[in-house]
Design an enzyme around this catalytic site. Structure first.
Site, PDB file in Angstrom:
ATOM      1  N   GLY A 237       0.839  -1.213   0.000  1.00 35.31           N
ATOM      2  CA  GLY A 237       0.000   0.000   0.000  1.00 35.31           C
ATOM      3  C   GLY A 237       0.860   1.243   0.000  1.00 35.31           C
ATOM      4  O   GLY A 237       0.602   2.196   0.732  1.00 35.31           O
ATOM      5  N   ALA A 238       1.871   1.240  -0.875  1.00 37.48           N
ATOM      6  CA  ALA A 238       2.889   2.308  -0.831  1.00 37.48           C
ATOM      7  C   ALA A 238       2.610   3.439  -1.817  1.00 37.48           C
ATOM      8  O   ALA A 238       3.453   4.309  -1.997  1.00 37.48           O
ATOM      9  CB  ALA A 238       4.270   1.702  -1.117  1.00 37.48           C
ATOM     10  N   ASN A 239       1.423   3.434  -2.429  1.00 35.72           N
ATOM     11  CA  ASN A 239       1.174   4.491  -3.410  1.00 35.72           C
ATOM     12  C   ASN A 239       0.529   5.734  -2.813  1.00 35.72           C
ATOM     13  O   ASN A 239       0.353   6.734  -3.507  1.00 35.72           O
ATOM     14  CB  ASN A 239       0.326   3.974  -4.587  1.00 35.72           C
ATOM     15  CG  ASN A 239      -1.011   3.440  -4.140  1.00 35.72           C
ATOM     16  OD1 ASN A 239      -1.079   2.312  -3.660  1.00 35.72           O
ATOM     17  ND2 ASN A 239      -2.049   4.222  -4.273  1.00 35.72           N
TER      18      ASN A 239
ATOM     19  N   GLY B  34      -0.517   8.021   1.196  1.00 36.56           N
ATOM     20  CA  GLY B  34      -0.556   8.135   2.648  1.00 36.56           C
ATOM     21  C   GLY B  34       0.713   7.694   3.364  1.00 36.56           C
ATOM     22  O   GLY B  34       1.840   7.984   2.937  1.00 36.56           O
ATOM     23  N   ILE B  35       0.511   6.970   4.442  1.00 38.93           N
ATOM     24  CA  ILE B  35       1.615   6.552   5.311  1.00 38.93           C
ATOM     25  C   ILE B  35       2.600   5.671   4.547  1.00 38.93           C
ATOM     26  O   ILE B  35       3.820   5.840   4.642  1.00 38.93           O
ATOM     27  CB  ILE B  35       1.033   5.797   6.533  1.00 38.93           C
ATOM     28  CG1 ILE B  35       0.197   6.752   7.393  1.00 38.93           C
ATOM     29  CG2 ILE B  35       2.151   5.160   7.368  1.00 38.93           C
ATOM     30  CD1 ILE B  35      -0.673   6.060   8.436  1.00 38.93           C
ATOM     31  N   GLY B  36       2.065   4.725   3.773  1.00 39.31           N
ATOM     32  CA  GLY B  36       2.922   3.787   3.041  1.00 39.31           C
ATOM     33  C   GLY B  36       3.864   4.488   2.084  1.00 39.31           C
ATOM     34  O   GLY B  36       5.042   4.113   1.979  1.00 39.31           O
TER      35      GLY B  36
ATOM     36  N   SER C  66      -3.564  -0.005  14.592  1.00 37.91           N
ATOM     37  CA  SER C  66      -4.212   1.271  14.919  1.00 37.91           C
ATOM     38  C   SER C  66      -4.601   1.262  16.388  1.00 37.91           C
ATOM     39  O   SER C  66      -4.820   0.184  16.974  1.00 37.91           O
ATOM     40  CB  SER C  66      -5.471   1.428  14.075  1.00 37.91           C
ATOM     41  OG  SER C  66      -6.284   2.469  14.572  1.00 37.91           O
TER      42      SER C  66
ATOM     43  N   TYR D 180     -13.247  -2.806  10.689  1.00 40.99           N
ATOM     44  CA  TYR D 180     -11.898  -2.223  10.707  1.00 40.99           C
ATOM     45  C   TYR D 180     -11.236  -2.435  12.072  1.00 40.99           C
ATOM     46  O   TYR D 180     -10.082  -2.891  12.148  1.00 40.99           O
ATOM     47  CB  TYR D 180     -11.985  -0.725  10.394  1.00 40.99           C
ATOM     48  CG  TYR D 180     -10.646  -0.019  10.415  1.00 40.99           C
ATOM     49  CD1 TYR D 180      -9.737  -0.191   9.382  1.00 40.99           C
ATOM     50  CD2 TYR D 180     -10.282   0.805  11.482  1.00 40.99           C
ATOM     51  CE1 TYR D 180      -8.501   0.454   9.394  1.00 40.99           C
ATOM     52  CE2 TYR D 180      -9.061   1.450  11.502  1.00 40.99           C
ATOM     53  CZ  TYR D 180      -8.174   1.275  10.454  1.00 40.99           C
ATOM     54  OH  TYR D 180      -6.953   1.898  10.474  1.00 40.99           O
TER      55      TYR D 180
HETATM   56  N1  LIG Z   1      -4.873   7.472   8.633  1.00 38.20           N
HETATM   57  C1  LIG Z   1      -5.043   7.126   9.903  1.00 38.20           C
HETATM   58  O1  LIG Z   1      -5.523   7.929  10.736  1.00 38.20           O
HETATM   59  C2  LIG Z   1      -4.643   5.758  10.371  1.00 38.20           C
HETATM   60  C3  LIG Z   1      -4.726   5.496  11.755  1.00 38.20           C
HETATM   61  C4  LIG Z   1      -4.356   4.232  12.212  1.00 38.20           C
HETATM   62  C5  LIG Z   1      -3.915   3.269  11.328  1.00 38.20           C
HETATM   63  N2  LIG Z   1      -3.859   3.555   9.991  1.00 38.20           N
HETATM   64  C6  LIG Z   1      -3.390   2.477   9.094  1.00 38.20           C
HETATM   65  O2  LIG Z   1      -2.363   2.968   8.254  1.00 38.20           O
HETATM   66  C7  LIG Z   1      -2.316   2.173   7.059  1.00 38.20           C
HETATM   67  C8  LIG Z   1      -2.194   3.092   5.864  1.00 38.20           C
HETATM   68  O3  LIG Z   1      -3.364   3.859   5.749  1.00 38.20           O
HETATM   69  P1  LIG Z   1      -3.363   5.386   5.289  1.00 38.20           P
HETATM   70  O4  LIG Z   1      -3.939   6.164   6.422  1.00 38.20           O
HETATM   71  O5  LIG Z   1      -2.051   5.768   4.737  1.00 38.20           O
HETATM   72  O6  LIG Z   1      -4.502   5.338   4.168  1.00 38.20           O
HETATM   73  P2  LIG Z   1      -4.442   5.493   2.585  1.00 38.20           P
HETATM   74  O7  LIG Z   1      -3.838   6.792   2.192  1.00 38.20           O
HETATM   75  O8  LIG Z   1      -5.831   5.178   2.152  1.00 38.20           O
HETATM   76  O9  LIG Z   1      -3.437   4.347   2.140  1.00 38.20           O
HETATM   77  C9  LIG Z   1      -3.826   3.012   2.156  1.00 38.20           C
HETATM   78  C10 LIG Z   1      -2.972   2.273   1.145  1.00 38.20           C
HETATM   79  O10 LIG Z   1      -3.367   0.896   1.177  1.00 38.20           O
HETATM   80  C11 LIG Z   1      -3.620   0.494  -0.150  1.00 38.20           C
HETATM   81  N3  LIG Z   1      -4.567  -0.600  -0.243  1.00 38.20           N
HETATM   82  C12 LIG Z   1      -5.856  -0.646   0.156  1.00 38.20           C
HETATM   83  N4  LIG Z   1      -6.404  -1.809  -0.167  1.00 38.20           N
HETATM   84  C13 LIG Z   1      -5.427  -2.533  -0.788  1.00 38.20           C
HETATM   85  C14 LIG Z   1      -5.367  -3.818  -1.371  1.00 38.20           C
HETATM   86  N5  LIG Z   1      -6.449  -4.636  -1.399  1.00 38.20           N
HETATM   87  N6  LIG Z   1      -4.206  -4.243  -1.915  1.00 38.20           N
HETATM   88  C15 LIG Z   1      -3.120  -3.441  -1.910  1.00 38.20           C
HETATM   89  N7  LIG Z   1      -3.119  -2.209  -1.396  1.00 38.20           N
HETATM   90  C16 LIG Z   1      -4.268  -1.760  -0.844  1.00 38.20           C
HETATM   91  C17 LIG Z   1      -4.169   1.731  -0.841  1.00 38.20           C
HETATM   92  O11 LIG Z   1      -4.073   1.566  -2.246  1.00 38.20           O
HETATM   93  P3  LIG Z   1      -5.192   2.145  -3.262  1.00 38.20           P
HETATM   94  O12 LIG Z   1      -4.759   3.528  -3.596  1.00 38.20           O
HETATM   95  O13 LIG Z   1      -5.105   1.197  -4.399  1.00 38.20           O
HETATM   96  O14 LIG Z   1      -6.512   2.098  -2.538  1.00 38.20           O
HETATM   97  C18 LIG Z   1      -3.221   2.773  -0.281  1.00 38.20           C
HETATM   98  O15 LIG Z   1      -2.003   2.757  -0.968  1.00 38.20           O
HETATM   99  C19 LIG Z   1      -3.578   1.316   7.064  1.00 38.20           C
HETATM  100  O16 LIG Z   1      -3.245  -0.001   7.454  1.00 38.20           O
HETATM  101  C20 LIG Z   1      -4.441   1.964   8.131  1.00 38.20           C
HETATM  102  O17 LIG Z   1      -5.298   1.038   8.748  1.00 38.20           O
HETATM  103  C21 LIG Z   1      -4.203   4.775   9.498  1.00 38.20           C
END
Ligand SMILES: NC(=O)c1ccc[n+]([C@@H]2O[C@H](COP(=O)([O-])OP(=O)(O)OC[C@H]3O[C@@H](n4cnc5c(N)ncnc54)[C@H](OP(=O)(O)O)[C@@H]3O)[C@@H](O)[C@H]2O)c1
Length: 325
Positions: A49-51, A53-55, A178, A204
């Site tokens: 999921g590196a495209n 946000g956090i990744g 989380s 979730y």
């Molecule tokens: N943001 C917060 O407040 C928060 C808080 C606690 C934990 N987290 C955790 O942090 C992690 C990253 O989330 P983020 O906040 O950076 O959100 P994000 O910007 O939505 O990034 C999520 C990433 O995961 C990818 N992804 C989703 N479904 C996938 C799949 N089936 N196969 C491969 N890649 C997939 C997305 O790709 P696409 O672009 O293709 O959808 C995107 O690159 C998650 O595990 C989330 O639960 C986030």
């Protein structure tokens, strides 16, 4: 001066307190990646999921430290855009895209096969991909879609890459969980949609609890191999994570944006577990968004539940049953 009656509603005080706490939490100082000298020349890392946000921020920082950086993304277009951006920003040409949909066991197997065929080593695996806000739905493989994406796919991926990680030891696995794991429940029937958790955004929360349980059991099974596994809470982070929610929830998330972490700040606890010297040798732990060791919820510390979840996950993914510990 008297406040208008609407402004004196106790809800405003609660809101002010919550925003104040978020602002305080955001400003608290944790580990600073800029002061960490770890160089990853000659090392290989995978970030799922590196495209966005956090990744993406994690991958950017690992590439900046000269790692061969594999972005595991489900979209060729979004993934390639991130590869170009990270190459341009870091000057590291060894940033590459490999397609992975963590919600599909077939895709996980194909991705793992490619990695095992192409890569000589694997030093860091960051299981970051995740989503929330989707309704309960069953995939063609008979799995509930969010459980498959956030937990079962990463479970299978990690297991398929374990021999390569062990051969590259010392190596690290970081599972992005989380703080919401604390209100999650874990029941193996959730994985196939035979039962569903209750509460607000319960699927979730439950997947994030499973991430912590998985990490604890994995760390036990990896004792003595030189491969460590830890889970992290990134905090409340401004990313695209809310995109499947209603417009009202997305607007609320937008309003609190100034008070929460940026994606770069949200990546810090994951990076800490991936590269910092202090974490070297530490395994089976849960780190909070300030990079401090924290106690996960009581459910997350239930060793019996972790073992049961592991065994059912082995069965559902078709992995051979591992040795007991
Ligand atoms: N943001 C917060 O407040 C928060 C808080 C606690 C934990 N987290 C955790 O942090 C992690 C990253 O989330 P983020 O906040 O950076 O959100 P994000 O910007 O939505 O990034 C999520 C990433 O995961 C990818 N992804 C989703 N479904 C996938 C799949 N089936 N196969 C491969 N890649 C997939 C997305 O790709 P696409 O672009 O293709 O959808 C995107 O690159 C998650 O595990 C989330 O639960 C986030």
């Amino acid at each position: 001066m008297e406040l208008p009656s609407a402004c004196s509603h106790p809800g405003w005080s609660v809101l002010a307190l919550v925003l104040g706490l978020l602002l305080w939490a955001r400003r608290r100082r944790g580990w600073d990646p800029r002061k960490c000298p770890t160089d990853l020349t000659g090392k290989t890392v995978i970030v799922t999921g590196a495209n966005s946000g956090i990744g993406k921020c994690v991958a950017m920082e690992l590439a900046r430290r000269n790692a061969r950086t594999i972005l595991a993304c489900r979209s060729q277009e979004r993934g390639q855009a991130a590869v170009e951006e990270i190459r341009a920003a870091t000057g590291n040409p060894a940033v590459l895209l490999r397609l992975l949909d963590t919600g599909s066991l077939a895709s996980v197997r194909a991705f793992a096969q490619t990695v095992l065929r192409e890569e000589k080593r694997l030093d860091v695996l960051v299981n970051n991909a995740g989503l929330t806000g989707l309704p309960l739905a069953i995939t063609p493989e008979g799995l509930e879609q969010t459980f498959a994406t956030n937990y079962l796919g990463p479970f299978l991926l990690t297991n398929l890459l374990l021999d390569l990680l062990k051969a590259s030891a010392p190596a690290r696995i970081v599972n992005v969980s989380s703080f919401r794991h604390g209100v999650g429940t874990a029941d193996v029937r959730y994985l196939t949609g035979q039962a569903q958790p209750g509460g607000y955004d319960p699927i979730y929360n439950s997947t994030k609890l499973m991430n912590v349980l998985f990490t604890a059991e994995l760390a036990q099974r990896l004792q003595g191999t030189g491969v460590t596994a830890n889970s992290v809470n990134p905090g409340v982070v401004s990313t695209r994570i809310m995109r499947h929610f209603s417009w009202a929830m997305r607007t609320l998330f937008l309003l609190i944006r100034p008070f929460i972490k940026s994606a770069e700040q949200g990546a810090v606890s994951t990076l800490y577990c991936a590269v910092s010297e202090e974490v070297s040798g530490i395994t089976g732990k849960y780190f909070d968004s300030d990079c401090a060791l924290a106690l996960p919820s009581a459910a997350a510390r239930d060793a019996g539940l972790a073992r049961k979840l592991w065994e059912e996950s082995e069965r559902l993914t078709g992995l051979p049953a591992g040795p007991q510990h």
